[in-house]
Design a protein around this motif. Structure first.
Motif, PDB file in Angstrom:
ATOM      1  N   VAL A 284       0.856  -1.188   0.000  1.00  0.00           N
ATOM      2  CA  VAL A 284       0.000   0.000   0.000  1.00  0.00           C
ATOM      3  C   VAL A 284       0.892   1.238   0.000  1.00  0.00           C
ATOM      4  O   VAL A 284       1.948   1.255   0.639  1.00  0.00           O
ATOM      5  CB  VAL A 284      -0.916   0.009   1.239  1.00  0.00           C
ATOM      6  N   VAL A 285       0.473   2.262  -0.717  1.00  0.00           N
ATOM      7  CA  VAL A 285       1.236   3.522  -0.797  1.00  0.00           C
ATOM      8  C   VAL A 285       0.412   4.648  -0.184  1.00  0.00           C
ATOM      9  O   VAL A 285      -0.785   4.791  -0.490  1.00  0.00           O
ATOM     10  CB  VAL A 285       1.588   3.878  -2.258  1.00  0.00           C
ATOM     11  N   SER A 286       1.052   5.438   0.672  1.00  0.00           N
ATOM     12  CA  SER A 286       0.434   6.656   1.195  1.00  0.00           C
ATOM     13  C   SER A 286       1.410   7.814   0.998  1.00  0.00           C
ATOM     14  O   SER A 286       2.526   7.629   0.503  1.00  0.00           O
ATOM     15  CB  SER A 286       0.062   6.503   2.672  1.00  0.00           C
ATOM     16  N   LEU A 287       0.986   8.995   1.374  1.00  0.00           N
ATOM     17  CA  LEU A 287       1.813  10.194   1.214  1.00  0.00           C
ATOM     18  C   LEU A 287       2.516  10.547   2.514  1.00  0.00           C
ATOM     19  O   LEU A 287       1.928  10.437   3.601  1.00  0.00           O
ATOM     20  CB  LEU A 287       0.942  11.375   0.776  1.00  0.00           C
ATOM     21  N   ARG A 288       3.738  10.992   2.418  1.00  0.00           N
ATOM     22  CA  ARG A 288       4.399  11.556   3.591  1.00  0.00           C
ATOM     23  C   ARG A 288       3.595  12.754   4.083  1.00  0.00           C
ATOM     24  O   ARG A 288       2.962  13.452   3.306  1.00  0.00           O
ATOM     25  CB  ARG A 288       5.833  11.982   3.250  1.00  0.00           C
ATOM     26  N   ASN A 289       3.615  12.965   5.376  1.00  0.00           N
ATOM     27  CA  ASN A 289       2.887  14.040   6.043  1.00  0.00           C
ATOM     28  C   ASN A 289       1.404  13.724   6.193  1.00  0.00           C
ATOM     29  O   ASN A 289       0.631  14.537   6.675  1.00  0.00           O
ATOM     30  CB  ASN A 289       3.053  15.378   5.320  1.00  0.00           C
ATOM     31  N   ALA A 290       0.996  12.506   5.812  1.00  0.00           N
ATOM     32  CA  ALA A 290      -0.407  12.126   5.925  1.00  0.00           C
ATOM     33  C   ALA A 290      -0.708  11.597   7.325  1.00  0.00           C
ATOM     34  O   ALA A 290       0.145  11.012   7.982  1.00  0.00           O
ATOM     35  CB  ALA A 290      -0.747  11.057   4.892  1.00  0.00           C
ATOM     36  N   TYR A 291      -1.947  11.790   7.737  1.00  0.00           N
ATOM     37  CA  TYR A 291      -2.431  11.200   8.998  1.00  0.00           C
ATOM     38  C   TYR A 291      -3.692  10.397   8.683  1.00  0.00           C
ATOM     39  O   TYR A 291      -4.676  10.936   8.167  1.00  0.00           O
ATOM     40  CB  TYR A 291      -2.750  12.280  10.036  1.00  0.00           C
ATOM     41  N   HIS A 292      -3.662   9.103   9.011  1.00  0.00           N
ATOM     42  CA  HIS A 292      -4.815   8.238   8.773  1.00  0.00           C
ATOM     43  C   HIS A 292      -5.219   7.458  10.018  1.00  0.00           C
ATOM     44  O   HIS A 292      -5.982   6.505   9.920  1.00  0.00           O
ATOM     45  CB  HIS A 292      -4.506   7.259   7.635  1.00  0.00           C
TER      46      HIS A 292
ATOM     47  N   ILE B  78       3.663  -1.175   3.818  1.00  0.00           N
ATOM     48  CA  ILE B  78       3.207   0.180   3.508  1.00  0.00           C
ATOM     49  C   ILE B  78       4.407   1.046   3.137  1.00  0.00           C
ATOM     50  O   ILE B  78       5.445   1.021   3.804  1.00  0.00           O
ATOM     51  CB  ILE B  78       2.442   0.801   4.693  1.00  0.00           C
ATOM     52  N   HIS B  79       4.265   1.807   2.073  1.00  0.00           N
ATOM     53  CA  HIS B  79       5.333   2.670   1.567  1.00  0.00           C
ATOM     54  C   HIS B  79       4.787   4.099   1.426  1.00  0.00           C
ATOM     55  O   HIS B  79       3.598   4.290   1.194  1.00  0.00           O
ATOM     56  CB  HIS B  79       5.820   2.171   0.202  1.00  0.00           C
ATOM     57  N   GLN B  80       5.681   5.074   1.572  1.00  0.00           N
ATOM     58  CA  GLN B  80       5.270   6.467   1.381  1.00  0.00           C
ATOM     59  C   GLN B  80       5.977   7.092   0.189  1.00  0.00           C
ATOM     60  O   GLN B  80       7.159   6.839  -0.048  1.00  0.00           O
ATOM     61  CB  GLN B  80       5.561   7.310   2.628  1.00  0.00           C
ATOM     62  N   THR B  81       5.231   7.911  -0.517  1.00  0.00           N
ATOM     63  CA  THR B  81       5.829   8.719  -1.564  1.00  0.00           C
ATOM     64  C   THR B  81       5.897  10.165  -1.096  1.00  0.00           C
ATOM     65  O   THR B  81       5.258  10.547  -0.106  1.00  0.00           O
ATOM     66  CB  THR B  81       5.015   8.612  -2.870  1.00  0.00           C
TER      67      THR B  81
ATOM     68  N   TYR C 100       6.264  15.776  -8.531  1.00  0.00           N
ATOM     69  CA  TYR C 100       5.725  14.922  -7.467  1.00  0.00           C
ATOM     70  C   TYR C 100       5.167  13.621  -8.050  1.00  0.00           C
ATOM     71  O   TYR C 100       5.288  12.556  -7.435  1.00  0.00           O
ATOM     72  CB  TYR C 100       4.649  15.671  -6.672  1.00  0.00           C
ATOM     73  N   TYR C 101       4.567  13.707  -9.209  1.00  0.00           N
ATOM     74  CA  TYR C 101       4.051  12.503  -9.869  1.00  0.00           C
ATOM     75  C   TYR C 101       5.193  11.556 -10.212  1.00  0.00           C
ATOM     76  O   TYR C 101       5.069  10.325 -10.052  1.00  0.00           O
ATOM     77  CB  TYR C 101       3.291  12.909 -11.132  1.00  0.00           C
TER      78      TYR C 101
ATOM     79  N   ASP D 202       8.338   6.508  -9.221  1.00  0.00           N
ATOM     80  CA  ASP D 202       9.579   5.900  -8.745  1.00  0.00           C
ATOM     81  C   ASP D 202       9.301   4.877  -7.641  1.00  0.00           C
ATOM     82  O   ASP D 202       9.881   3.779  -7.629  1.00  0.00           O
ATOM     83  CB  ASP D 202      10.516   6.997  -8.236  1.00  0.00           C
ATOM     84  N   VAL D 203       8.417   5.222  -6.713  1.00  0.00           N
ATOM     85  CA  VAL D 203       8.066   4.282  -5.641  1.00  0.00           C
ATOM     86  C   VAL D 203       7.399   3.045  -6.213  1.00  0.00           C
ATOM     87  O   VAL D 203       7.725   1.907  -5.829  1.00  0.00           O
ATOM     88  CB  VAL D 203       7.139   4.967  -4.604  1.00  0.00           C
ATOM     89  N   LEU D 204       6.486   3.234  -7.131  1.00  0.00           N
ATOM     90  CA  LEU D 204       5.800   2.088  -7.734  1.00  0.00           C
ATOM     91  C   LEU D 204       6.770   1.210  -8.521  1.00  0.00           C
ATOM     92  O   LEU D 204       6.675  -0.028  -8.502  1.00  0.00           O
ATOM     93  CB  LEU D 204       4.678   2.574  -8.653  1.00  0.00           C
ATOM     94  N   ARG D 205       7.708   1.847  -9.174  1.00  0.00           N
ATOM     95  CA  ARG D 205       8.665   1.098 -10.017  1.00  0.00           C
ATOM     96  C   ARG D 205       9.625   0.257  -9.167  1.00  0.00           C
ATOM     97  O   ARG D 205       9.900  -0.902  -9.483  1.00  0.00           O
ATOM     98  CB  ARG D 205       9.451   2.089 -10.875  1.00  0.00           C
ATOM     99  N   PHE D 206      10.114   0.819  -8.059  1.00  0.00           N
ATOM    100  CA  PHE D 206      11.188   0.156  -7.323  1.00  0.00           C
ATOM    101  C   PHE D 206      10.736  -0.545  -6.039  1.00  0.00           C
ATOM    102  O   PHE D 206      11.428  -1.464  -5.572  1.00  0.00           O
ATOM    103  CB  PHE D 206      12.286   1.166  -6.976  1.00  0.00           C
ATOM    104  N   SER D 207       9.633  -0.137  -5.442  1.00  0.00           N
ATOM    105  CA  SER D 207       9.255  -0.682  -4.134  1.00  0.00           C
ATOM    106  C   SER D 207       8.118  -1.692  -4.179  1.00  0.00           C
ATOM    107  O   SER D 207       7.843  -2.352  -3.174  1.00  0.00           O
ATOM    108  CB  SER D 207       8.859   0.469  -3.190  1.00  0.00           C
ATOM    109  N   MET D 208       7.431  -1.804  -5.294  1.00  0.00           N
ATOM    110  CA  MET D 208       6.327  -2.743  -5.403  1.00  0.00           C
ATOM    111  C   MET D 208       6.808  -4.082  -5.958  1.00  0.00           C
ATOM    112  O   MET D 208       7.762  -4.128  -6.744  1.00  0.00           O
ATOM    113  CB  MET D 208       5.240  -2.186  -6.329  1.00  0.00           C
TER     114      MET D 208
END
Length: 490
Positions: free
Chosen positions: A171-179, A204-207, A246-247, A252-258
């Motif tokens: 799962v990917v979320s954004l840095r600085n996010a609160y859930h 869980i990974h953050q972009t 930012y996109y 980059d996260v999807l390419r290398f971390s998934m």
């Protein structure tokens, strides 16, 4: 003038010019004809002792000189001494239509007299009536509702549903996010001040957070907001180079971390709440959703703070991004302060939850369902979404004028009544204003009669998210108080 009318007039005049603790003068507080009950509960001193000895040590208290709130009415709160405050934080963006709104109170009272609780394994009318009404407010095939009790529960369930449906754990979320701050969600929440030093966030990974003001890239036309950043850029009309950058970070996260580039889910708030009312560049979320779906994932919109008309232009925050999520989570304003949350998704995704028994004891109980249904009715009948748009836009524009006059007001942003004011040492560096100075301003605004939230990673963003019933007179009072606090404390 009759004696009763004269007395009412005097009460209103007194309410408007109540004495400020700091002894300073400020524009008259808008009148309120509600009179709180005399306070007869635990003493303030004993409450302080109980808080210290019998409540969680992690429970922090707002303000150096804390308040003990006794009663609420619409946009107003009253402390144990009877002093009135304009509530600009709505119980952490939770009170949507007003404290103790008469129609919501009446709905709860009627249901309390009929049936408090029964298991949802039995059929009771309210959960079915409410589910149908709630689903009608969402677009396309978002029709299956899972009722829970809080935003954290909703987010936890949404992650589980996504993994069940896609068969992919990542799962990917954004840095600085609160859930949420539950052990499971600490990995999804990417603000270090909310994370304990325990194993969390497996899968869980953050972009990079797409923040046009504080991030590495941003310009003067990035946001869907009445107020833009003070940063310059050379983007042509309709372009946003910052959004492109930012996109690329997400790619980059999807390419290398998934695993083999395959993503299970992407989780995002429409506007970041606890993170400081951060808005993304236009079209960032739309492109992110498309990329995640291309990678096999589904898209989850966290509407815990931005839903139910708060952003003004739309009922749901995600609509302002021209996207339709696969899962929507909601809570807070959904129940106007009553513990109520939900996950809404498609029949296809919901089908995955049939692989095992799943149940929530209190989610969608009769009283919660009656309250939630009444909240939807009030938003529609009293035009609160439109009021959010009109009063919120006006307030943002007035704060923007103040930003242009005061060096330490670095950024004003938001939509509707989801507003953030970021404080800096100076506009050139955008360095966060220090905690002591922030505290001075914050304390002074409280002493002058308004209650604001505070957030952002550095704690330098004033969060203004009031009940959606506030007026332009309340907005004018807010600006006057904020301006006087800045003059007094800087």
């Amino acid at each position: 003038m009759k004696r009763g009318a004269l007395l009412t007039k005097r009460i209103l005049q007194y309410a408007g010019r109540q004495q400020h603790k700091c002894g300073c003068s400020v524009s008259t507080m808008p009148p309120c004809d509600f009179k709180p009950d005399p306070y007869t509960g635990i003493s303030f001193e004993d409450a302080v002792k109980v808080r210290k000895n019998n409540l969680s040590p992690a429970l922090f208290t707002y303000y150096r000189s804390p308040l003990m709130i006794h009663q609420g009415y619409m946009q107003w709160l009253f402390d144990h001494t009877g002093r009135r405050y304009l509530d600009l934080f709505g119980g952490i963006v939770t009170v949507s239509v007003g404290h103790c709104h008469p129609k919501v109170n009446a709905a709860a009272e009627r249901q309390l007299k009929k049936l408090w609780h029964t298991t949802n394994i039995y059929m009771h009318p309210k959960i079915h009536e409410y589910a149908q009404k709630l689903a009608s407010k969402l677009p396309e095939n978002l029709k299956v509702v899972y009722f829970v009790n809080s935003g954290s529960e909703a987010n936890d369930l949404a992650v589980h549903m996504a993994r069940m449906h896609t068969g992919t754990y990542e799962v990917v979320s954004l840095r600085n996010a609160y859930h949420g701050a539950s052990p499971h969600l600490m990995g999804l929440t990417a603000i270090s001040t909310w994370r304990f030093n325990v194993p969390s966030g497996f899968g869980i990974h953050q972009t990079m957070n797409a923040d046009p003001f504080r991030g590495p890239w941003g310009g003067k036309n990035c946001r869907d907001s009445p107020s833009q950043t003070i940063r310059d850029c050379d983007c042509a009309a309709g372009e946003c180079k910052a959004g492109d950058m930012y996109y690329e970070q997400l790619e980059d996260v999807l390419r290398f971390s998934m695993p083999k580039g395959r993503c299970g889910a992407f989780f995002a708030e429409s506007i970041q709440g606890v993170g400081g009312t951060v808005q993304y560049p236009k079209n960032f979320l739309k492109r992110a959703f498309a990329k995640v779906r291309e990678s096999g994932g589904i898209c989850i919109s966290d509407e815990v703070q931005t839903g139910f008309g708060r952003t003004g232009t739309h009922y749901w925050g995600f609509e302002g991004h021209d996207v339709i999520p696969d899962i929507v989570v909601m809570a807070k304003g959904m129940g106007n302060g009553f513990p109520l949350g939900a996950v809404v998704t498609t029949p296809e995704i919901a089908a995955g939850m049939g692989k095992a028994l799943h149940f929530n004891t209190y989610g969608g109980n009769p009283v919660a369902s009656a309250v939630g249904s009444a909240v939807i009715d009030v938003i529609e009948e009293e035009g609160m979404q439109q009021n959010s748009h009109e009063v919120g836009t006006y307030m943002i524009q007035e704060f923007e004028k103040l930003r242009d006059q005061v060096e330490i007001v670095g950024d004003v942003r938001g939509k509707g009544l989801m507003i953030g004011v970021e404080m800096v040492t100076d506009k050139a560096s955008r360095a966060p204003l220090g905690g002591d100075k922030m505290g001075d301003i914050w304390e002074h605004t409280k002493d002058l009669g308004i209650l604001m939230g505070k957030g952002g990673f550095f704690g330098n963003v004033f969060r203004i998210k009031p009940p959606m019933c506030i007026t332009k007179a309340d907005a004018d009072f807010t600006i006057a108080v904020f301006k006087e606090a800045l003059e007094k404390c800087t």
